[in-house]
Design a protein around this motif. Structure first.
Motif, PDB file in Angstrom:
ATOM      1  N   ASP A   1       0.859  -1.333   0.096  1.00 48.34           N
ATOM      2  CA  ASP A   1       0.020  -0.034   0.099  1.00 48.34           C
ATOM      3  C   ASP A   1       0.806   1.181  -0.098  1.00 48.34           C
ATOM      4  OD1 ASP A   1       0.908  -1.159   2.716  1.00 48.34           O
ATOM      5  OD2 ASP A   1      -0.298   0.657   3.405  1.00 48.34           O
ATOM      6  N   GLU A   2       0.241   2.319  -0.567  1.00 51.58           N
ATOM      7  CA  GLU A   2       0.558   3.859  -0.117  1.00 51.58           C
ATOM      8  C   GLU A   2       2.330   3.840  -0.715  1.00 51.58           C
ATOM      9  OE1 GLU A   2      -2.006   5.429   3.271  1.00 51.58           O
ATOM     10  OE2 GLU A   2      -0.249   4.415   3.968  1.00 51.58           O
TER      11      GLU A   2
ATOM     12  N   VAL B   1       3.069   1.748 -10.707  1.00 52.79           N
ATOM     13  CA  VAL B   1       2.060   0.517 -10.299  1.00 52.79           C
ATOM     14  C   VAL B   1       2.633  -0.564 -11.098  1.00 52.79           C
ATOM     15  CG1 VAL B   1      -0.192  -0.038 -10.690  1.00 52.79           C
ATOM     16  CG2 VAL B   1       0.144   2.062  -9.662  1.00 52.79           C
TER      17      VAL B   1
ATOM     18  N   GLU C   1      -3.951  -1.927  -3.643  1.00 49.65           N
ATOM     19  CA  GLU C   1      -3.182  -1.271  -4.645  1.00 49.65           C
ATOM     20  C   GLU C   1      -2.660  -2.534  -5.449  1.00 49.65           C
ATOM     21  OE1 GLU C   1      -3.276  -0.143  -1.449  1.00 49.65           O
ATOM     22  OE2 GLU C   1      -2.715   1.830  -1.385  1.00 49.65           O
TER      23      GLU C   1
ATOM     24  N   GLU D   1      -4.146   2.185 -11.561  1.00 52.71           N
ATOM     25  CA  GLU D   1      -4.205   3.819 -11.324  1.00 52.71           C
ATOM     26  C   GLU D   1      -4.672   4.333 -12.468  1.00 52.71           C
ATOM     27  OE1 GLU D   1      -2.650   6.300  -7.940  1.00 52.71           O
ATOM     28  OE2 GLU D   1      -3.056   4.146  -8.290  1.00 52.71           O
TER      29      GLU D   1
ATOM     30  N   ARG E   1      -9.289   0.771   0.707  1.00 52.85           N
ATOM     31  CA  ARG E   1      -9.583   2.137   0.228  1.00 52.85           C
ATOM     32  C   ARG E   1     -11.162   2.237  -0.125  1.00 52.85           C
ATOM     33  NH1 ARG E   1      -5.316   3.305  -4.419  1.00 52.85           N
ATOM     34  NH2 ARG E   1      -5.957   1.207  -4.918  1.00 52.85           N
TER      35      ARG E   1
END
Lengths: 731, 731
Positions: A328-329, A354, A380, A385, A418
């Motif tokens: 993530d992130e 990504v 993710e 994205e 998310r």
């Protein structure tokens, strides 16, 4: 708390009484006494009206072929039974050698359970004719049943008894987890153990053990000792202690799934081994909260050699088949800063960070596969994205395929945090997934919100909008579809949804406050994941949550006892009744507002008013219920009760002022008490609100509105929760 | 609690205000604000009237040559400072690399302290001219001083500050211990650690770690694994965990002295190794409490070979120079039952089992000496077994030599538990000794009793008779001498008295109740052993104890928070205000009366009313004070306040009755509330007691007396503590 009726009010706006199911549970005799106090509620249950009296002849016989853990759990059951009832037993120990002539509790566990995904946790319980019979396919099911029995204990003047019933129970979802993060504030062994005991009480079965982030790498590494020596940020768990945790969990039928967050959230690892970083810089442990750039370099073989050794070591400590790699992130910024990485991407046709991360993930997944592990990642790792409007258009068009990355292996498990759309997209594309969106218990939302948040919401008619959290992409679309009765997943797709996990991210949480941030709210999530989907009566959930709270305390949770200690420290006196009363009306800032409000770090004091405050306090719920009742039917009795509450607020101000004199730590409490008294004084002086058909004048509404707006301002990172319902009253 | 004045009353019967010392502490400006809140009080202290404001620029500089532990303790100090004041610091970490330009706290520790008997714990603290200076010979003294600083924090509307002062402090006695027993109810790591934190807060320096008894041998043995596998009675500490405890203690300047109780209290060892026993029988772990016959055979070399190996192993885990071998409560019966042992005694001229035990002790002492250990034993290891009248006669005649055994090595340290005469005899005969008689905190006596119990009582004018405990041989003689101003020990003899130890024997204590049984009362014993002998103001001790209680909570003690949890479980509701109020008037049975009252074992439930009750509850003290004030001067205001309390008791009964309905666990609470209301109703109906010069008639006195006698009856192992003072009122 002033007395406010009704004590357990309904939530007419969003709750649905599942009358058909409740009817099953009620027999003609004394319906109110027969309402089950269990949490989670079982799949099927009928009362038989009997009472099985408990005395010191209570004895357990175990048959079948259980794992030895069942004897230890049966012994722990005896101890808890003694502690609850005050009965003197000759011993609490239950051993294979025991052959009681007249066992009161007959347990049969068909086979040795293995603590793993998909384990059989079903059981059947019969309390009838002076016998308690607990049947399960495995000892793990029997352990779940023992928790149910302890929740069936009732009493009258003659003593304690079990309520006669027949229960056939099994979980709705196989994966019912709680994430505990270690890197922000370290939660030591005793916190972990009492959390496992509490999880077992509400039949949760996965501890998601989050061990590495920018702020620390929190377990020993024999291969890379700089990790714990330089990058733990203080305490860490040794290998022996990790094994102790895994064994303690397994004893209760709970899996432990580790997470090493990669390739972002890696400052700690890079502090110990900077040569693995994407950018050369002076890495030091992060002590702030947030999202940071330091990222592993996914283009160098050295990184994979390191991970090969490290992950094999970690994997060997956690026997569970699943391993979480985070994902993530990752801001991608450090990858964009590095020319060599940019060239790597170009050479391989990786057009976004990504895509590069997906390349990395697949390498890591292959590494873990050599240790026999299946990989989990945050959403993710699956999602493309793309900008929101494009994504929404595709979502509307049912084009789920283009929402995700193309070459993520099908055996990757997706944890959706998310938004619900990741869960939908996973299932639509054949991935198994877990829901955490809506179970972020660190965000201080209401129990009702978490309770009604369902991993498969489409079968239900209402959910509470997540107006407080800061990520709710697609939510309105999903809500609209759900409200229109649309069923978005087919049976095979629904079967891919394994369950969910509550997440306790501990940035603003210390060992002192951990339990009160987790319990009892998480018990409602445990029920959502265990009980049938149509068990959704919010009022009854809250009634049972109060009972579960006391049971959770008995297995060690400090959620109800620590706030008082914190208030005594804050007030420097043991005379804290007024503060406790005030806290009943306060809510901690929700979502990520606290983060935004001040420069919080690992070294901030988490001992202030907000830290003693709890999400969704019962007195506030009761007050809101009283206001709603008054609005619905402004009877004189209700108006009188409300006036009494308002007068009490005026007195409360004086009491809080006295405590706050010369005590700067109580300045926020004083401000809240002042605001509360201001509202009370205004409403008492302008009584139109309690006169049916009259109401406040427009000028009065304006004046009250100003006061309510003032009251709603955060002070000490808390807000007065009474403003919203009082505005309804004013209108 | 109803409001009862005075809040902190004096105990005119036995307290002595040390006016000369208090005068030292008070400056003209605002005497009441300047009363020191410290516990223990320092040897010398003067205020200077300054205020040292605290803010986020607070920084520590450490000079000298301290052990690294001082940096860790300084970091812990920063954390606690942040938690107390709410100040945001950039970091809490204090490292040797820190060179703050303007340190607010300058610490100088001359040398590395070694955590051992006689370590230098002195320090000097100066808070003046915007500087805090802490000087100590060793880092251990500096650590003691850091605790003092945290107790100097005060606040006003502008913020928190330290009160300007000069303190020169050092302990009166070098040995200030707390015994924690593990075999009855195992106290796990978290209990031990938070106990060590609490001990450090009140400057105690010895954890007496009692590991073996009839009910269990509670640490791992690599040499004799049957000890922990068969004889631990459940959980035990591994070698690593023992080292963790020792290191945690050393970090706080606390020694850990182990005790393996020999040759009696040995059922656990003999369960694992029955061949070492004096009598062949089927040994199983004891689960009852008391004194039992199983004893090692002191005549067989096999026993000494076993002890040689075992004690060397245990000794290697505990670096302290002292080792406790128990020696108490050997019934001698098993030795008398064994002909071979009898022959051994005859052959060697050992005329009593006491003489045989002395033979055994000397062998064990020699074994421990090989590990470099000095030996401690309970007073049985020194004292002759002679009848009381003979002993008293010799005591009166000053014949201390014949009271003791003739050939106990002079380096044996004697721990006196049965009576003060052992301490006297030890010192008179040149033995070093520790006092525990009067510090048995498991016996539920008042804090004042423990506080005034002095290892060298002869210099003081009054002590409280120990009317509650069941062993008080010689006490009246000693009291008489003390009252006559006789000084029984010379300076050299007094110097042999090393200090004392509070003892927490955990037969009736579980991890849930441990803290409330130890704290805050033990803080008063800590002060007795640290502070000068003439610090004896009981009222001021209680005032400061309330403050210390909150500090103790902040380092983890659960003494104030767990009773509420226990009441919620007992009442099955969170609405326990009435029960908490009732508990304020209840006292747990004192001495060994609870043992005698029921068949308590390791498997009894310690979750009942008495287990939530605490010794010496503050509301009861306040009530007693109010009654005494009323007797001393029956003003209308006092009579009115008393009537208000009595009316409250009538309401309380109704509230407790409501909670107790259908709840057999609350039957004792209901009975106590009924008795309390009965007294109230009678006193309100017969108001002669509040009319000056009138009083109750003889018939009324009789009728009230009957009610008081009824009220004094134990129910649920508790008694109503109000009866005694009300009888004084009636008379």
């Amino acid at each position: 708390m002033p007395d406010m009726t009704p004590r357990h009010h309904h939530f007419p706006h969003f709750a649905r009484l599942t009358l058909c199911r409740l009817a099953l549970l009620l027999l003609p005799l004394g319906a109110s006494a027969q309402r089950p106090d269990l949490m989670p509620l079982p799949e099927r249950m009928t009362w038989n009206g009997e009472q099985h009296r408990l005395d010191n002849r209570f004895a357990i016989a175990i048959a079948g072929d259980p794992d030895p853990r069942l004897y230890a759990e049966a012994s722990r059951f005896m101890q808890r039974l003694a502690e609850r009832t005050g009965i003197f037993f000759k011993t609490w120990n239950v051993t294979p050698a025991d052959r009681p002539r007249q066992p009161t509790l007959q347990i049969r566990a068909g086979s040795k359970g293995v603590v793993q995904h998909g384990m059989d946790e079903s059981y059947t319980l019969d309390v009838r004719n002076g016998q308690v019979s607990l049947q399960a396919a495995t000892d793990i099911g029997a352990i779940r049943g023992l928790e149910t029995i302890l929740q069936l204990i009732a009493s009258d003047d003659k003593g304690h008894y079990l309520r006669g019933c027949r229960i056939d129970d099994r979980p709705r979802f196989p994966w019912r987890g709680l994430l505990v993060s270690q890197p922000y504030h370290f939660m030591p062994m005793d916190v972990v153990k009492r959390t496992l005991d509490a999880m077992a009480l509400v039949k949760m079965n996965v501890l998601h053990f989050y061990i590495s982030d920018d702020q620390g790498y929190t377990i020993e590494s024999k291969a890379y000792p700089r990790l714990h020596n330089m990058a733990s940020g203080g305490p860490y768990f040794t290998h022996d202690q990790v094994r102790e945790i895994v064994a303690y969990a397994a004893q209760r039928g709970i899996r432990v799934v580790p997470e090493v967050d990669l390739p972002g959230h890696c400052t700690a690892i890079l502090t110990a081994y900077p040569q693995l970083a994407s950018v050369r810089r002076n890495y030091v442990l992060q002590d702030h909260w947030g999202v940071f750039d330091p990222t592993m370099d996914p283009t160098r073989e050295e990184v994979y050699r390191f991970l090969d050794t490290l992950l094999a070591e970690v994997a060997s400590l956690f026997p569970d088949e699943y391993f979480h790699i985070g994902g993530d992130e990752n801001t991608g910024r450090d990858w964009k800063r590095n020319d060599s990485i940019q060239r790597f991407m170009q050479a391989r046709g990786l057009r976004s960070t990504v895509a590069l991360q997906n390349h990395f993930n697949r390498r890591v997944q292959a590494i873990l596969a050599r240790s026999g592990k299946k990989t989990i990642g945050w959403d993710e790792v699956l999602m493309q994205e793309i900008d929101d409007s494009t994504a929404k258009a595709r979502f509307e068009a049912g084009d789920f395929a283009s929402l995700i990355l193309t070459d993520v292996p099908k055996d990757m498990v997706i944890q959706s945090w998310r938004g619900m759309e990741a869960l939908l997209s996973s299932a639509k594309n054949g991935y198994r997934s877990l829901l955490s969106k809506g179970y972020y218990i660190d965000l201080m939302q209401s129990t009702a919100y978490h309770y009604l948040n369902d991993p498969i919401p489409f079968r239900n008619d209402v959910i509470i909008p997540d107006s407080e959290a800061n990520f709710n992409r697609f939510e309105s679309e999903i809500l609209r579809k759900v409200k229109a009765g649309e069923k978005l997943l087919g049976p095979a797709e629904e079967a891919l949804i394994l369950g969910g996990e509550a997440t306790m991210w501990t940035e603003h949480v210390t060992p002192e406050t951990f339990d009160a941030r987790v319990w009892p709210r998480t018990a409602a999530i445990a029920e959502r994941l265990w009980s049938p989907a149509d068990i959704r009566d919010v009022a009854d959930m809250y009634r049972r949550l109060d009972i579960a709270s006391i049971h959770l305390e008995a297995v060690g949770s400090t959620h109800a006892r620590n706030p008082g200690m914190m208030l005594r420290r804050l007030a420097a006196t043991s005379d804290i009744t007024a503060l406790e009363e005030l806290l009943g009306y306060l809510e901690p800032l929700k979502g990520y507002l606290r983060n935004a409000a001040d420069n919080f770090t690992k070294y901030a004091p988490y001992t202030q008013l907000i830290d003693a405050a709890v999400a969704d306090p019962r007195p506030l719920r009761q007050f809101t219920g009283a206001v709603d009742s008054l609005i619905a039917a402004p009877t004189p009795a209700r108006a009188t009760a409300m006036r009494k509450t308002l007068r009490r607020w005026q007195v409360l101000q004086a009491e809080v002022d006295r405590l706050a004199a010369g005590n700067p730590s109580l300045a926020p409490a004083k401000a809240h008490a002042t605001a509360l008294a201001g509202i009370a004084t205004y409403l008492l002086a302008h009584p139109g609100w309690m006169q049916p058909g009259k109401g406040l004048s427009p000028a009065e509404r304006k004046a009250l509105g100003d006061r309510l707006a003032e009251a709603r301002k955060p002070r000490g990172y808390c807000t007065l929760g009474v403003a919203e319902s009082l505005r309804r009253l004013a209108d």
